[in-house]
Design an enzyme around this catalytic site. Structure first.
Site, PDB file in Angstrom:
ATOM      1  N   HIS A  91      19.355  -1.847  55.262  1.00 29.62           N
ATOM      2  CA  HIS A  91      19.705  -0.432  55.152  1.00 29.62           C
ATOM      3  C   HIS A  91      20.585   0.016  56.329  1.00 29.62           C
ATOM      4  O   HIS A  91      21.377   0.940  56.197  1.00 29.62           O
ATOM      5  CB  HIS A  91      18.457   0.438  55.016  1.00 29.62           C
ATOM      6  CG  HIS A  91      18.709   1.667  54.190  1.00 29.62           C
ATOM      7  ND1 HIS A  91      19.222   1.617  52.912  1.00 29.62           N
ATOM      8  CD2 HIS A  91      18.590   2.986  54.473  1.00 29.62           C
ATOM      9  CE1 HIS A  91      19.384   2.844  52.452  1.00 29.62           C
ATOM     10  NE2 HIS A  91      19.012   3.699  53.392  1.00 29.62           N
ATOM     11  N   GLU A 147      15.115  14.803  48.780  1.00 31.93           N
ATOM     12  CA  GLU A 147      13.998  14.005  49.291  1.00 31.93           C
ATOM     13  C   GLU A 147      12.679  14.620  48.832  1.00 31.93           C
ATOM     14  O   GLU A 147      12.633  15.815  48.549  1.00 31.93           O
ATOM     15  CB  GLU A 147      13.997  13.974  50.833  1.00 31.93           C
ATOM     16  CG  GLU A 147      15.155  13.216  51.429  1.00 31.93           C
ATOM     17  CD  GLU A 147      16.466  13.988  51.387  1.00 31.93           C
ATOM     18  OE1 GLU A 147      16.413  15.238  51.420  1.00 31.93           O
ATOM     19  OE2 GLU A 147      17.537  13.359  51.286  1.00 31.93           O
ATOM     20  N   CYS A 169      28.146   3.784  53.293  1.00 28.10           N
ATOM     21  CA  CYS A 169      28.003   5.113  52.679  1.00 28.10           C
ATOM     22  C   CYS A 169      28.458   6.238  53.595  1.00 28.10           C
ATOM     23  O   CYS A 169      29.187   7.129  53.188  1.00 28.10           O
ATOM     24  CB  CYS A 169      26.566   5.336  52.212  1.00 28.10           C
ATOM     25  SG  CYS A 169      25.393   5.719  53.523  1.00 28.10           S
ATOM     26  N   GLU A 221      20.012  12.143  58.227  1.00 23.71           N
ATOM     27  CA  GLU A 221      19.740  10.815  57.699  1.00 23.71           C
ATOM     28  C   GLU A 221      20.438   9.743  58.547  1.00 23.71           C
ATOM     29  O   GLU A 221      19.924   8.645  58.723  1.00 23.71           O
ATOM     30  CB  GLU A 221      20.183  10.727  56.241  1.00 23.71           C
ATOM     31  CG  GLU A 221      19.569   9.531  55.534  1.00 23.71           C
ATOM     32  CD  GLU A 221      19.827   9.543  54.042  1.00 23.71           C
ATOM     33  OE1 GLU A 221      20.865  10.074  53.634  1.00 23.71           O
ATOM     34  OE2 GLU A 221      18.994   9.005  53.316  1.00 23.71           O
ATOM     35  N   CYS A 252      20.824   2.861  46.963  1.00 27.91           N
ATOM     36  CA  CYS A 252      20.860   1.707  47.878  1.00 27.91           C
ATOM     37  C   CYS A 252      19.481   1.348  48.415  1.00 27.91           C
ATOM     38  O   CYS A 252      19.227   0.197  48.742  1.00 27.91           O
ATOM     39  CB  CYS A 252      21.761   1.985  49.065  1.00 27.91           C
ATOM     40  SG  CYS A 252      23.054   3.167  48.755  1.00 27.91           S
ATOM     41  N   TYR A 296      24.548   1.800  55.923  1.00 23.52           N
ATOM     42  CA  TYR A 296      25.112   3.009  56.528  1.00 23.52           C
ATOM     43  C   TYR A 296      26.543   2.789  57.021  1.00 23.52           C
ATOM     44  O   TYR A 296      27.286   3.754  57.197  1.00 23.52           O
ATOM     45  CB  TYR A 296      24.226   3.480  57.692  1.00 23.52           C
ATOM     46  CG  TYR A 296      22.999   4.237  57.236  1.00 23.52           C
ATOM     47  CD1 TYR A 296      22.393   3.966  56.011  1.00 23.52           C
ATOM     48  CD2 TYR A 296      22.431   5.223  58.030  1.00 23.52           C
ATOM     49  CE1 TYR A 296      21.280   4.659  55.598  1.00 23.52           C
ATOM     50  CE2 TYR A 296      21.314   5.924  57.623  1.00 23.52           C
ATOM     51  CZ  TYR A 296      20.731   5.638  56.412  1.00 23.52           C
ATOM     52  OH  TYR A 296      19.627   6.334  56.006  1.00 23.52           O
ATOM     53  N   CYS A 351      24.517  11.509  49.715  1.00 21.42           N
ATOM     54  CA  CYS A 351      23.708  10.292  49.578  1.00 21.42           C
ATOM     55  C   CYS A 351      23.496  10.034  48.090  1.00 21.42           C
ATOM     56  O   CYS A 351      22.984  10.882  47.369  1.00 21.42           O
ATOM     57  CB  CYS A 351      22.366  10.490  50.283  1.00 21.42           C
ATOM     58  SG  CYS A 351      21.165   9.209  49.924  1.00 21.42           S
ATOM     59  N   THR A 379      13.972   9.609  49.479  1.00 21.51           N
ATOM     60  CA  THR A 379      15.276   9.988  48.943  1.00 21.51           C
ATOM     61  C   THR A 379      15.398   9.572  47.478  1.00 21.51           C
ATOM     62  O   THR A 379      15.248   8.407  47.154  1.00 21.51           O
ATOM     63  CB  THR A 379      16.393   9.322  49.762  1.00 21.51           C
ATOM     64  OG1 THR A 379      16.214   9.677  51.127  1.00 21.51           O
ATOM     65  CG2 THR A 379      17.756   9.791  49.300  1.00 21.51           C
TER      66      THR A 379
HETATM   67 FE1  SF4 Z   1      21.827   7.243  50.793  1.00 22.96          FE
HETATM   68 FE2  SF4 Z   1      23.463   5.878  52.347  1.00 22.96          FE
HETATM   69 FE3  SF4 Z   1      20.881   5.172  52.164  1.00 22.96          FE
HETATM   70 FE4  SF4 Z   1      22.603   4.810  50.118  1.00 22.96          FE
HETATM   71  S1  SF4 Z   1      22.658   3.808  52.151  1.00 22.96           S
HETATM   72  S2  SF4 Z   1      20.548   5.606  49.998  1.00 22.96           S
HETATM   73  S3  SF4 Z   1      23.888   6.621  50.289  1.00 22.96           S
HETATM   74  S4  SF4 Z   1      21.718   7.063  53.024  1.00 22.96           S
HETATM   75 FE    FE Z   2      19.005   6.470  53.738  1.00 22.69          FE
END
Ligand code: SF4
Ligand code: FE
Length: 480
Positions: A290, A255, A297, A445, A102, A294, A98, A189
């Site tokens: 968000h 985190e 990422c 996550e 983001c 995902y 991660c 995070t």
């Molecule tokens: Fe982390 Fe993925 Fe969230 Fe970006 S989108 S902060 S890489 S979990």
């Molecule tokens: Fe996340």
């Protein structure tokens, strides 16, 4: 824009209050458990400097016209939304973890359009303030932590009915120049390597929860903010100076339980203050962005895991077995399905009244719902292909010890194309990603980040247009 090195220095210059395993740290920079997390964020700066990735990693600010890092961009089109997902996939591929930045990007986009809506209805001054905050983040190229999740206490009780009213972050004092807030945000995070924290409410709120309807941003080293770093599986392997045993020693995520103990927020940094009717909308918008994220990422991280699994099979001499080939196909199918969802909810995005673009909510929720499942299946298949050595292989120290090393070299030999050391590296990476420190980012996550599975099912049920679908069936059957 900052270079990666300038980013590290800028974090080193901040005086945050960070506790890790019982000790207060001077800085996260250089700490063996936290540095991999900084390296992941650093990649968002380094790639923006790389001509090969410039197109995806940068954007032109609609507020200033200046070139900015895409992580500080407010999406101006569906193409921007698509580019965001593509950028996240690349960063997942580069870090296998991660990369944290983001959350702030998603929070900035959600607060921007919501501040606009609140001003229109309530005659407040949030939008102007927020634009100034965004320009500040764009021009200084800051990493922003988006802070949504409150501890929530007894889930059956609304915020103001909790035995301890601080179990949701709230305003405890209103002053002419700002407010004082108290509470905590959990699972934060990357906060210990972010410059700013952008706080939002965590649920829809009723009239009685006015003090909880608060959104604001402050620097992460503001007086009263304390970060308590969370444990991750196998995290202390990072203290052993063995890159091999860690699996992915370069990158990681981290985190923290983050405490806001009577933190003062000046008026200029307040973007919602008591407008309870907009809390739900803000949560929904942030979660939507968000959930889209995902689809980028986790796919990039999945790419690395699929690659590691294929290498594990080769190192075992099993790559030609038909069931191995089929498992790799299945992993790819699952991974690309997630990507398809991330791209689809971006293509079907729409313009909000504020001018910026939001994703298709239904498709983003389908995306995230799949993310709560498919990485687990991909991880299961990776472990299936890798075999037990992934968790029973001796340590690097034993490999280096003349008394034991030769035995390990002799008895763990397989395909002659791979050295024992390289073979073990591959197994350790799969271990790291499916049950070690990086499993926090790739699995847990995926389950709970951007909302737990049930949160997406509620949105899917709301957005699923069941009545419309019944009408379609009735029309076909001539049922009145
Ligand atoms: Fe982390 Fe993925 Fe969230 Fe970006 S989108 S902060 S890489 S979990
Ligand atoms: Fe996340």
């Amino acid at each position: 824009m900052m270079t990666g090195q300038e980013y590290l220095e800028s974090i080193r210059n901040m005086k945050m209050h960070i506790f890790c395993m019982g000790e207060e740290l001077e800085t996260a920079v250089g700490h063996p458990i936290l540095q991999p997390s900084l390296n992941s964020v650093r990649m968002t700066y380094d790639l923006a400097q790389d001509p090969e990735y410039r197109e995806l990693m940068t954007a032109s600010s609609h507020l200033t016209g200046r070139t900015i890092n895409r992580f500080t961009n407010l999406h101006q089109s569906c193409q921007d939304l698509i580019n965001k997902v593509k950028m996240q996939r690349i960063l997942g591929q580069k870090t296998a973890s991660c990369f944290q930045r983001c959350v702030g990007m998603d929070a900035m986009n959600a607060v921007y359009s919501t501040a606009y809506d609140i001003d229109k209805k309530c005659g407040t001054d949030y939008f102007r303030r927020f634009k100034n905050f965004v320009i500040h983040c764009q021009d200084k190229d800051l990493t922003v932590d988006g802070a949504m999740t409150d501890p929530k206490g007894d889930r059956s009780l609304s915020p103001h009915l909790q035995q301890d009213p601080d179990l949701y972050l709230r305003v405890v004092e209103r002053r002419s120049d700002g407010v004082v807030v108290r509470g905590a945000k959990v699972h934060q995070t990357g906060i210990c390597n972010s410059h700013e924290v952008l706080v939002m409410p965590t649920i829809s709120l009723g009239e009685d929860d006015k003090d909880y309807a608060i959104s604001f941003a402050v620097p992460t080293d503001t007086e009263g903010i304390t970060m308590i770093i969370g444990r991750q599986s196998c995290d202390t392997r990072k203290l052993e100076c063995s890159c091999l045993d860690v699996g992915n020693c370069k990158f990681g995520g981290v985190e923290a339980l983050t405490i806001f103990n009577d933190v003062f927020v000046p008026n200029e940094r307040i973007f919602m203050n008591g407008e309870t009717q907009y809390a739900g909308l803000l949560v929904e918008r942030f979660a939507g962005y968000h959930r889209q994220s995902y689809g980028g990422c986790k796919v990039g991280v999945g790419d690395v895991l699929i690659g590691a699994s294929a290498l594990a099979a080769e190192s075992n001499g099993a790559e030609k077995a038909s069931h191995i080939k089929d498992k790799l196909i299945e992993m790819t199918h699952l991974n690309e399905t997630l990507y398809a969802c991330g791209i689809a909810c971006s293509c079907e995005g729409y313009q909000t009244p504020s001018g910026i673009y939001d994703i298709n909510t239904l498709l983003a929720n389908v995306c995230k719902q799949n993310v709560t499942r498919f990485p687990y299946e991909i991880a299961r298949l990776a472990q299936d292909i890798a075999g037990g050595l992934m968790v029973t292989a001796p340590s690097e120290k034993d490999l280096s010890n003349p008394a034991t090393g030769p035995f390990i070299e002799k008895y763990l030999a397989a395909s002659s194309s791979f050295s024992i050391r390289d073979r073990l590296k591959i197994f350790r990476l799969i271990e790291n990603m499916t049950m070690g420190a990086s499993a926090v980012g790739y699995l847990t996550e995926s389950m709970h980040g951007a909302g737990s599975p049930q949160a997406q099912r509620i949105m899917i049920s709301r957005q699923g247009s069941l009545e419309k679908k019944k009408t379609m069936a009735k029309a076909l059957l001539d049922i009145q």
